[in-house]
Design a protein around this motif. Structure first.
Motif, PDB file in Angstrom:
ATOM      1  N   LYS A  87       0.844  -1.186   0.000  1.00  0.00           N
ATOM      2  CA  LYS A  87       0.000   0.000   0.000  1.00  0.00           C
ATOM      3  C   LYS A  87       0.886   1.246   0.000  1.00  0.00           C
ATOM      4  O   LYS A  87       1.821   1.348   0.792  1.00  0.00           O
ATOM      5  N   ILE A  88       0.606   2.189  -0.899  1.00  0.00           N
ATOM      6  CA  ILE A  88       1.408   3.414  -0.880  1.00  0.00           C
ATOM      7  C   ILE A  88       0.591   4.623  -0.446  1.00  0.00           C
ATOM      8  O   ILE A  88       1.146   5.631  -0.033  1.00  0.00           O
ATOM      9  N   ALA A  89      -0.719   4.506  -0.532  1.00  0.00           N
ATOM     10  CA  ALA A  89      -1.529   5.634  -0.064  1.00  0.00           C
ATOM     11  C   ALA A  89      -2.961   5.196   0.097  1.00  0.00           C
ATOM     12  O   ALA A  89      -3.386   4.203  -0.490  1.00  0.00           O
ATOM     13  N   GLU A  90      -3.720   5.924   0.918  1.00  0.00           N
ATOM     14  CA  GLU A  90      -5.163   5.714   0.950  1.00  0.00           C
ATOM     15  C   GLU A  90      -5.842   6.960   1.490  1.00  0.00           C
ATOM     16  O   GLU A  90      -5.215   7.788   2.133  1.00  0.00           O
ATOM     17  N   GLY A  91      -7.103   7.084   1.195  1.00  0.00           N
ATOM     18  CA  GLY A  91      -7.834   8.252   1.678  1.00  0.00           C
ATOM     19  C   GLY A  91      -8.982   8.588   0.752  1.00  0.00           C
ATOM     20  O   GLY A  91      -9.338   7.819  -0.140  1.00  0.00           O
ATOM     21  N   GLU A  92      -9.552   9.750   0.944  1.00  0.00           N
ATOM     22  CA  GLU A  92     -10.630  10.212   0.098  1.00  0.00           C
ATOM     23  C   GLU A  92     -10.067  10.484  -1.293  1.00  0.00           C
ATOM     24  O   GLU A  92      -8.881  10.809  -1.437  1.00  0.00           O
ATOM     25  N   PRO A  93     -10.900  10.391  -2.326  1.00  0.00           N
ATOM     26  CA  PRO A  93     -10.400  10.550  -3.692  1.00  0.00           C
ATOM     27  C   PRO A  93      -9.547  11.798  -3.891  1.00  0.00           C
ATOM     28  O   PRO A  93      -8.463  11.736  -4.468  1.00  0.00           O
ATOM     29  N   LYS A  94     -10.017  12.932  -3.402  1.00  0.00           N
ATOM     30  CA  LYS A  94      -9.292  14.190  -3.598  1.00  0.00           C
ATOM     31  C   LYS A  94      -7.901  14.135  -2.991  1.00  0.00           C
ATOM     32  O   LYS A  94      -6.929  14.567  -3.610  1.00  0.00           O
ATOM     33  N   GLU A  95      -7.836  13.593  -1.751  1.00  0.00           N
ATOM     34  CA  GLU A  95      -6.521  13.506  -1.096  1.00  0.00           C
ATOM     35  C   GLU A  95      -5.583  12.625  -1.900  1.00  0.00           C
ATOM     36  O   GLU A  95      -4.426  12.949  -2.130  1.00  0.00           O
ATOM     37  N   VAL A  96      -6.115  11.476  -2.308  1.00  0.00           N
ATOM     38  CA  VAL A  96      -5.266  10.474  -2.942  1.00  0.00           C
ATOM     39  C   VAL A  96      -4.670  10.985  -4.238  1.00  0.00           C
ATOM     40  O   VAL A  96      -3.481  10.843  -4.494  1.00  0.00           O
ATOM     41  N   VAL A  97      -5.483  11.634  -5.061  1.00  0.00           N
ATOM     42  CA  VAL A  97      -4.936  12.057  -6.350  1.00  0.00           C
ATOM     43  C   VAL A  97      -3.942  13.198  -6.204  1.00  0.00           C
ATOM     44  O   VAL A  97      -3.164  13.458  -7.106  1.00  0.00           O
ATOM     45  N   ASN A  98      -3.972  13.842  -5.055  1.00  0.00           N
ATOM     46  CA  ASN A  98      -2.980  14.892  -4.851  1.00  0.00           C
ATOM     47  C   ASN A  98      -1.751  14.419  -4.103  1.00  0.00           C
ATOM     48  O   ASN A  98      -0.820  15.182  -3.889  1.00  0.00           O
ATOM     49  N   ASN A  99      -1.781  13.153  -3.698  1.00  0.00           N
ATOM     50  CA  ASN A  99      -0.651  12.591  -2.974  1.00  0.00           C
ATOM     51  C   ASN A  99       0.533  12.432  -3.926  1.00  0.00           C
ATOM     52  O   ASN A  99       0.444  11.750  -4.944  1.00  0.00           O
ATOM     53  N   PRO A 100       1.670  13.087  -3.648  1.00  0.00           N
ATOM     54  CA  PRO A 100       2.814  13.036  -4.579  1.00  0.00           C
ATOM     55  C   PRO A 100       3.300  11.610  -4.821  1.00  0.00           C
ATOM     56  O   PRO A 100       3.711  11.265  -5.939  1.00  0.00           O
ATOM     57  N   GLU A 101       3.228  10.781  -3.799  1.00  0.00           N
ATOM     58  CA  GLU A 101       3.644   9.387  -3.903  1.00  0.00           C
ATOM     59  C   GLU A 101       2.834   8.660  -4.991  1.00  0.00           C
ATOM     60  O   GLU A 101       3.367   7.931  -5.812  1.00  0.00           O
ATOM     61  N   VAL A 102       1.535   8.935  -4.950  1.00  0.00           N
ATOM     62  CA  VAL A 102       0.637   8.296  -5.908  1.00  0.00           C
ATOM     63  C   VAL A 102       0.887   8.819  -7.311  1.00  0.00           C
ATOM     64  O   VAL A 102       0.972   8.061  -8.279  1.00  0.00           O
ATOM     65  N   ILE A 103       1.038  10.122  -7.399  1.00  0.00           N
ATOM     66  CA  ILE A 103       1.273  10.724  -8.710  1.00  0.00           C
ATOM     67  C   ILE A 103       2.532  10.146  -9.327  1.00  0.00           C
ATOM     68  O   ILE A 103       2.561   9.787 -10.498  1.00  0.00           O
ATOM     69  N   LYS A 104       3.554   9.984  -8.482  1.00  0.00           N
ATOM     70  CA  LYS A 104       4.823   9.438  -8.962  1.00  0.00           C
ATOM     71  C   LYS A 104       4.639   7.998  -9.446  1.00  0.00           C
ATOM     72  O   LYS A 104       5.087   7.622 -10.523  1.00  0.00           O
ATOM     73  N   ALA A 105       3.970   7.195  -8.637  1.00  0.00           N
ATOM     74  CA  ALA A 105       3.911   5.771  -8.924  1.00  0.00           C
ATOM     75  C   ALA A 105       2.925   5.441 -10.032  1.00  0.00           C
ATOM     76  O   ALA A 105       3.159   4.561 -10.831  1.00  0.00           O
ATOM     77  N   TYR A 106       1.839   6.110 -10.057  1.00  0.00           N
ATOM     78  CA  TYR A 106       0.749   5.593 -10.856  1.00  0.00           C
ATOM     79  C   TYR A 106       0.202   6.595 -11.844  1.00  0.00           C
ATOM     80  O   TYR A 106       0.100   6.328 -13.040  1.00  0.00           O
ATOM     81  N   LEU A 107      -0.126   7.755 -11.342  1.00  0.00           N
ATOM     82  CA  LEU A 107      -0.836   8.678 -12.198  1.00  0.00           C
ATOM     83  C   LEU A 107       0.090   9.448 -13.103  1.00  0.00           C
ATOM     84  O   LEU A 107      -0.299   9.888 -14.177  1.00  0.00           O
ATOM     85  N   GLY A 108       1.343   9.554 -12.693  1.00  0.00           N
ATOM     86  CA  GLY A 108       2.303  10.295 -13.508  1.00  0.00           C
ATOM     87  C   GLY A 108       1.874  11.745 -13.610  1.00  0.00           C
ATOM     88  O   GLY A 108       1.116  12.251 -12.796  1.00  0.00           O
ATOM     89  N   SER A 109       2.349  12.424 -14.618  1.00  0.00           N
ATOM     90  CA  SER A 109       1.987  13.828 -14.735  1.00  0.00           C
ATOM     91  C   SER A 109       0.749  13.986 -15.611  1.00  0.00           C
ATOM     92  O   SER A 109       0.251  15.080 -15.809  1.00  0.00           O
ATOM     93  N   ARG A 110       0.275  12.825 -16.156  1.00  0.00           N
ATOM     94  CA  ARG A 110      -0.856  12.887 -17.064  1.00  0.00           C
ATOM     95  C   ARG A 110      -2.111  13.385 -16.361  1.00  0.00           C
ATOM     96  O   ARG A 110      -2.964  14.020 -16.933  1.00  0.00           O
ATOM     97  N   PHE A 111      -2.208  13.025 -15.107  1.00  0.00           N
ATOM     98  CA  PHE A 111      -3.464  13.279 -14.432  1.00  0.00           C
ATOM     99  C   PHE A 111      -3.312  14.355 -13.365  1.00  0.00           C
ATOM    100  O   PHE A 111      -2.427  14.311 -12.538  1.00  0.00           O
ATOM    101  N   LYS A 112      -4.198  15.324 -13.407  1.00  0.00           N
ATOM    102  CA  LYS A 112      -4.204  16.329 -12.351  1.00  0.00           C
ATOM    103  C   LYS A 112      -5.625  16.467 -11.837  1.00  0.00           C
ATOM    104  O   LYS A 112      -6.579  16.496 -12.616  1.00  0.00           O
ATOM    105  N   ALA A 113      -5.727  16.546 -10.545  1.00  0.00           N
ATOM    106  CA  ALA A 113      -7.077  16.676  -9.972  1.00  0.00           C
ATOM    107  C   ALA A 113      -7.662  18.011 -10.365  1.00  0.00           C
ATOM    108  O   ALA A 113      -6.949  19.003 -10.463  1.00  0.00           O
ATOM    109  N   GLU A 114      -8.942  18.020 -10.629  1.00  0.00           N
ATOM    110  CA  GLU A 114      -9.561  19.269 -11.064  1.00  0.00           C
ATOM    111  C   GLU A 114      -9.767  20.198  -9.868  1.00  0.00           C
ATOM    112  O   GLU A 114      -9.781  19.777  -8.738  1.00  0.00           O
TER     113      GLU A 114
END
Lengths: 257, 322, 288
Positions: free
Chosen positions: A230-257
């Motif tokens: 597990k690298i992160a958990e939480g409410e959707p908004k928190e998770v997508v802004n988590n730098p760890e998650v962005i690095k591992a999975y979402l990359g720079s392609r995805f930014k929370a609105e």
């Protein structure tokens, strides 16, 4: 609110390779929980461990207050854990309604000897199963397809059939493996709406999903795993802004609105 | 469509009722009796091999145990054949459980191996317990049934008795196939992962299907002893077990009505192809082999689709389409 | 008493090696196709009839020549089996694959019966006589069987480890889909496997002539006991077949000490059922 599913310190190795690494997560009642992670993160293994298809090396899994770590798949399902499959697994030689009625098998009580003698009760039980299936088909807007052979249905309807079938076991929670995969945008919207209806009827949902639109539109809580841990958990908004998650999975392609 | 099916059924039933008066000889009546018994046994095999798709190659062995149990109770202990029939059902149940448990807990081809092994053990025991079973000499003077003190004589009365029995088993089989069990049998062979995810205990369902098959076979065996009046271990050999599977395949696996067709074809075929003499077996096995590979859906369905194909090729439209 | 036990051990081991070879012969096909070849006992019988019936008795050729010509015939039989039975059945449901091989076997059986009749015959002087070791008397046929079996196993091992074809066979055994993707011709591989399997059947058929004579049912028991060997040792696993075969052979041979010898043939089948109950993966089997 209590916990419906509790995974604690779960580890699974395949000949040296760690597929799931000391994973802990909790699905609370009345919550749509989503598990995300990049390809090969261990999502499928996690599902297989929860549903008893695989057995973990260490760790415990409890569902609805019962330890299911060592239970066979069918016993876990009998406790009320329904599931759908990533590649849809239907009974191809049967009609839609028959598929659903197989789902009712575990909830019937008549034994075969009694069935052969007591034709009245047998008939009642069969009719009850059929009525239940018809009611669910109406609920998911598939009543008009009830006698169609599932092999002849388009993909989206087969996916609906599978959802309907798992509803037949009277589940407490449904585990959905990539529910949006293979659906076009309008089918996807419809499917999400049905999932929300299912949730509103009192059944908890645990999803594994790739499509971020779906994840963001339906989830109350997200757990992110990578390399089985597990690298992160939480409410959707928190998770997508988590730098760890962005690095591992979402990359720079995805930014929370 | 449904009414056409019903008409066909009624015509077949009338034919079955008239049949013994048209071919009224001991030989033919015994052949018809065997056909009816074979139909019953294939109904049973249909559950395990037809619907759950697990190969049972020990039908003859199970049949032998049913036949000898019933016959020994009536010849050696003087009990009524009715008690023999109940005893046969009981041993069928025990065989189903006893052999099903080791073979069906694990997936694989194990049932086919243990059922062959069982058939061989049965034959060996029947052949060598001469003081009880009569060994290779066979067991004679197996009595007939009586109802309210009236004996059902071999010949036409016993034919009708078997016909009624077959219809009863047909009714039971159809009901089971259309019930939650029939669906479960199909489900576990069609998609075991999905069946399990719905809370179905696959091993339990398979063992149930096999137990039904064993009960039908043991029952058929008991009736066989009553029909023939004598038993010999060599009757219940491996080829006999194979024949039941061929009957199942010819009629189309999983289809109860097809079971009847398959059993009739295989039991009557030696009569029709008598002119082949010594070549009969080779021809029969070759036909069955080609059928297995080319018409896996069974002969009736195969012929129907062939007819459709020919109709399309020749430009004729079948009645349904036209 | 000791002598009896030793003698039983030798004949048990010889039988065990026969079962082991049977196990290997059908496991090769199992590994290549996923099909259980229920016609294998008829292929063994065919081998014996071709070598001893056709070339030796009818044509009067010397035994070694008969044997070599039979190898050629059996390779062709293997190719035929691959083309007519194994390849078409590969994608079908289990019950059709089982029946397909059984019916193919019945066809071979009927052909042999029509050509040679049902009377058994022997090959005079083939592997007869006894060897004396101290007070121990051993049938030469048993010694031959053990020696031939060891040679076959060794040769097969070398073939599988060193040749390109053998390596391809091992690949297919590991993963059929991947091998296909890697460019291994699966159909060709099945043809070669079936040919090798048929030749092993010929060897089995030939070496059991002193034990069972040449007859239509000569191989039905060893065919079934070979299946027992596979289950006992570990299904589809060649070393398992050898261990399983020898275990079954020894148990069967020893059983005459405790039960009437007429029931000897039932022992292997009981062992099969017991193993499924207590250790379904077999002695050397890996956990699935």
């Amino acid at each position: 609110m209590g916990d419906i599913l509790n995974v604690s310190h779960l580890t699974k190795r395949f000949s040296g390779l760690v597929a799931v690494d000391d994973l802990s997560l909790t699905v609370k009642e009345r919550q749509i929980h989503t598990l995300i992670g990049p390809n090969g993160a261990g999502k499928s293994t996690t599902i297989n461990l929860i549903t008893g298809v695989l057995k973990g090396d260490t760790g415990t899994i409890t569902f609805a207050g019962k330890d299911i770590s060592a239970m066979p798949t069918h016993k876990i399902a009998q406790l009320g854990l329904g599931r759908t499959f990533q590649n849809i697994k239907l009974f191809g030689a049967m009609s839609v309604i028959e598929n659903l009625m197989v789902g009712a098998h575990k909830n019937t009580s008549q034994g075969i000897v009694n069935f052969l003698w007591n034709t009245k009760r047998a008939k009642d039980e069969e009719e009850k199963m059929r009525a239940h299936a018809e009611q669910i088909l109406k609920q998911i807007d598939m009543y008009s397809h009830k006698d169609d052979m599932v092999n002849e249905l388009p993909y989206g309807l087969r996916k609906m059939t599978e959802l309907g079938r798992t509803l037949m076991i009277d589940p407490k929670m449904i585990l959905l493996d990539e529910p949006a995969a293979g659906l076009n945008p309008s089918e996807r919207q419809e499917f999400i709406q049905h999932l929300k209806d299912v949730y509103d009827s009192g059944i908890d949902l645990f999803l594994i999903e790739h499509n971020m639109d779906v994840v963001m539109s339906i989830s109350h809580y997200i757990t992110v795993i990578n390399f089985g841990a597990k690298i992160a958990e939480g409410e959707p908004k928190e998770v997508v802004n988590n730098p760890e998650v962005i690095k591992a999975y979402l990359g720079s392609r995805f930014k929370a609105e | 469509m449904k009414s056409r099916k019903n008409i066909i059924s009624i015509v077949c039933l009338i034919a079955a009722v008239i049949l013994p008066w048209l071919f009224n000889s001991t030989y033919y009546l015994s052949l018809f009796g065997q056909t009816l018994i074979n139909i019953i046994i294939v109904f049973g095999l249909n559950f395990i091999t037809g619907l759950t798709r697990n190969m049972n190659l020990g039908t003859a062995g199970i049949m032998a145990v049913g036949a000898y149990t019933s016959a020994l109770l009536s010849t050696r202990l003087g009990l009524s054949p009715w008690i023999g029939l109940v005893a046969a059902i009981l041993v069928g149940f025990l065989i189903g459980r006893g052999l099903g448990y080791p073979s069906l807990r694990i997936s694989g081809v194990y049932l086919s191996l243990t059922t062959i092994a069982f058939g061989e053990i049965v034959r060996l025991v029947l052949n060598n317990t001469t003081s009880v079973t009569g060994g290779a000499q066979g067991l004679t003077n197996v009595p007939v049934f009586s109802i309210f003190g009236i004996q059902i004589q071999r010949g036409i009365p016993f034919y009708y008795f078997l016909l009624l029995f077959m219809l009863l088993m047909f009714w039971l089989s159809t009901r089971i196939v259309r019930s939650k069990w029939g669906r479960a049998f199909k489900a576990i062979s069609d998609n075991p992962d999905a069946a399990e995810s719905l809370g179905i205990d696959i091993a339990k369902i398979k063992i149930l299907a096999f137990t039904l098959a064993a009960i039908y076979a043991a029952l058929g065996g008991a009736l066989y002893g009553n029909l023939m009046g004598y038993l010999n271990p060599s009757t219940f050999n491996f080829d006999f077990s194979i024949n039941f599977v061929i009957m199942l395949m010819i009629g189309g696996i999983g289809i109860v009505r097809g079971n009847i067709i398959g059993a009739i074809v295989v039991t009557m075929l030696p009569e029709l192809l008598r002119f082949l003499g010594d070549y009969y077996q080779l021809v029969f096995y070759t036909i069955a082999f080609i059928g297995a590979i080319k018409l896996p859906q069974g002969w009736p369905a195969g012929i129907a689709s062939l007819a459709k194909w020919i109709a399309r090729k020749t430009g004729l439209k079948s009645r349904k389409e036209g | 008493m000791l002598n009896t036990i030793l003698q039983l051990a030798v004949s048990g081991a010889a039988l065990g090696f026969v079962y082991a070879l049977v196990g290997i012969e059908y496991s090769l096909i199992w590994n290549a196709t996923g099909l259980l070849n229920f016609s294998h006992d008829k292929i063994i019988t065919l081998g014996a009839y071709v070598a001893a019936g056709l070339f030796f008795t009818k044509m009067g050729l010397p035994i070694p020549v008969s044997f070599i010509l039979s190898i050629v015939v059996m390779i062709l039989v293997g190719f035929l089996m691959a083309t007519v039975v194994l390849n078409p059945l590969r994608k079908m449901t289990t019950i059709f694959t089982i029946m397909g091989t059984i019916l193919f076997g019945k066809m071979i059986y009927e052909l042999i019966r029509l050509l040679y009749g049902s009377a058994p015959f022997t090959v005079p002087g083939l592997m007869t006589g006894t060897v004396h070791i101290g007070s121990l008397v051993i049938a030469k046929s048993n010694v031959y069987i053990i020696v031939i079996a060891v040679i076959v196993v060794a040769a097969l091992q070398i073939f599988m480890q060193t040749t390109k074809t053998g390596k391809a066979m091992r690949c297919v055994q590991q993963n059929k889909k991947a091998s296909e993707l890697m460019g291994i011709n699966v159909k060709q591989n099945i043809r070669i496997t079936a040919a090798i399997s048929s030749v092993i059947c010929l060897i089995i058929g030939f070496m059991v002539i002193p034990l069972y004579t040449v007859s239509l049912s000569m191989a039905s028991m060893i065919g079934l006991k070979g299946f027992a060997a596979g289950v006992v040792g570990g299904f589809g696993f060649l070393p398992g077949c050898i261990v399983g075969g020898i275990v079954v052979g020894l148990i069967e041979s020893a059983s005459v000490l405790v039960i009437p010898s007429v029931y000897k043939d039932a022992v292997a089948f009981l062992v099969l059922i017991i193993f499924l109950l207590i250790k379904p993966t077999g002695i050397l089997g890996k956990k699935s």
